[in-house]
Write an enzyme that holds these catalytic residues in place. Structure first.
Site, mmCIF file in Angstrom:
data_model
loop_
_atom_site.group_PDB
_atom_site.id
_atom_site.type_symbol
_atom_site.label_atom_id
_atom_site.label_comp_id
_atom_site.label_asym_id
_atom_site.label_seq_id
_atom_site.Cartn_x
_atom_site.Cartn_y
_atom_site.Cartn_z
ATOM 1 C CG HIS A 187 65.297 -28.041 8.942
ATOM 2 N ND1 HIS A 187 64.197 -28.616 9.496
ATOM 3 C CD2 HIS A 187 65.657 -28.685 7.965
ATOM 4 C CE1 HIS A 187 63.784 -29.619 8.871
ATOM 5 N NE2 HIS A 187 64.671 -29.534 7.744
ATOM 6 N NE ARG A 225 68.947 -30.721 3.624
ATOM 7 C CZ ARG A 225 69.382 -30.081 4.837
ATOM 8 N NH1 ARG A 225 70.592 -30.244 5.079
ATOM 9 N NH2 ARG A 225 68.836 -29.010 5.276
ATOM 10 C CE1 TYR A 284 59.564 -34.522 9.048
ATOM 11 C CE2 TYR A 284 60.489 -32.357 9.507
ATOM 12 C CZ TYR A 284 60.361 -33.636 8.530
ATOM 13 O OH TYR A 284 61.217 -33.859 7.613
ATOM 14 N NE ARG A 292 66.274 -33.937 5.573
ATOM 15 C CZ ARG A 292 66.980 -33.384 6.349
ATOM 16 N NH1 ARG A 292 67.986 -33.880 6.940
ATOM 17 N NH2 ARG A 292 67.028 -31.777 6.488
ATOM 18 C CE LYS A 335 68.665 -28.100 1.069
ATOM 19 N NZ LYS A 335 67.072 -27.734 0.912
ATOM 20 C CG HIS A 377 63.605 -35.619 1.276
ATOM 21 N ND1 HIS A 377 64.892 -34.904 1.529
ATOM 22 C CD2 HIS A 377 62.766 -34.680 1.570
ATOM 23 C CE1 HIS A 377 64.723 -33.561 2.029
ATOM 24 N NE2 HIS A 377 63.508 -33.320 2.374
#
Length: 295
Positions: A261, A143, A270, A238, A167, A235
């Site tokens: 994730h 990210r 995806y 990514r 995150k 992004h």
């Protein structure tokens, strides 16, 4: 904001490890709701229901995000004994369809890197830095925030992996390919030592390189490479990393780990981008694929 919303945000930070950007988004949504209907800890159900009209002009995704923030706050308020009722049912519940991510084609990726490599060939520090940045975005799927805030200590020594803090403060190991390792080595040889900084990509003031500047440099590089700047961002690189890995046969669970994730559902988007490969996979690998209708 009210003392109740301040306490809720403190809980998100302390107990759930919410990232700074996440906390800022919650704070903004809750503050705007309180501007409209007052202290959320005591707001009447009818007032909460009235937010639907105030949000009427917003996109469904924005309404869904705001409603989610309020639902979580009301649950917290009940747990703390500030409310006896839960007015969440009065909030709008739009179905926000998650958009498919933009993805660059292989030809566009090749053009971008050809341009970056040519510019870095002269050894100019900013050009070498940009090459290292895009190598890590596309080669490791970082990210933008993870990339610009990488500490110098994250650079691999004995194994080709970066230690990345994502995150919510979650750490993960991210593989670094040979190309990215070479670009990193070139950058480290040119990286400024003054002012002292603990970051891999320092700013002129000793902090870290900014996300905004990263966006600007990548869009400018795209324009020089003959790519529409409107379709590219950190992004998007990514997303290209994830999609092209999936095209190459990567397992979805592995991709989830690489991208950091928390929920596999986030990674599953995806599969829509790469639906053609999945259809071909079923047709070639399913046990009945080799049977004819006359068998």
């Amino acid at each position: 904001m009210s003392a109740a919303t301040d306490a809720f945000l403190a809980m998100l930070a302390a107990e759930r490890g919410a990232a700074r950007n996440t906390l800022a988004a919650y704070a903004r949504d809750l503050a705007q709701a309180e501007e409209a209907i007052g202290d959320l800890a005591v707001a009447e159900r009818d007032a909460v229901a009235g937010l639907a009209g105030k949000w009427a002009a917003l996109a469904p995704a924005s309404v869904a995000r705001k409603a989610s923030a309020l639902r979580q706050f009301f649950g917290f308020a009940i747990d703390e004994g500030w409310r006896q009722d839960d007015p969440s049912a009065a909030l709008p519940a739009p179905r926000a369809r998650r958009p498919l991510p933009k993805v660059l084609g292989h030809d566009q990726i090749a053009a971008l890197f050809t341009r970056a490599e040519a510019e870095a060939a002269g050894g100019e520090p900013k050009a070498v830095r940009l090459l290292a940045l895009i190598e890590l975005l596309y080669g490791s799927g970082l990210r933008a925030t993870e990339l610009v805030s990488l500490p110098l200590s994250a650079v691999p020594r004995d194994a080709p992996f970066l230690t990345v803090t994502g995150k919510g403060g979650a750490s993960r190991m991210v593989p670094v390919g040979a190309r990215a390792l070479e670009a990193l080595g070139r950058w480290l040889a040119l990286r400024p030592q003054v002012p002292p900084s603990r970051y891999l990509f320092p700013s002129a003031k000793g902090g870290h390189f900014s996300r905004v500047r990263l966006f600007q440099l990548i869009k400018a590089l795209a324009a020089r490479a003959g790519i529409d700047p409107a379709i590219i961002s950190p992004h998007v690189l990514r997303h290209a990393f994830a999609t092209h890995l999936l095209e190459g046969g990567a397992d979805l669970r592995v991709l989830q780990t690489l991208l950091g994730h928390a929920d596999i559902a986030t990674t599953q988007i995806y599969t829509h981008v790469d639906s053609a490969r999945l259809v071909a996979l079923v047709n070639s690998r399913h046990p009945l694929a080799t049977r004819t209708t006359s068998d």
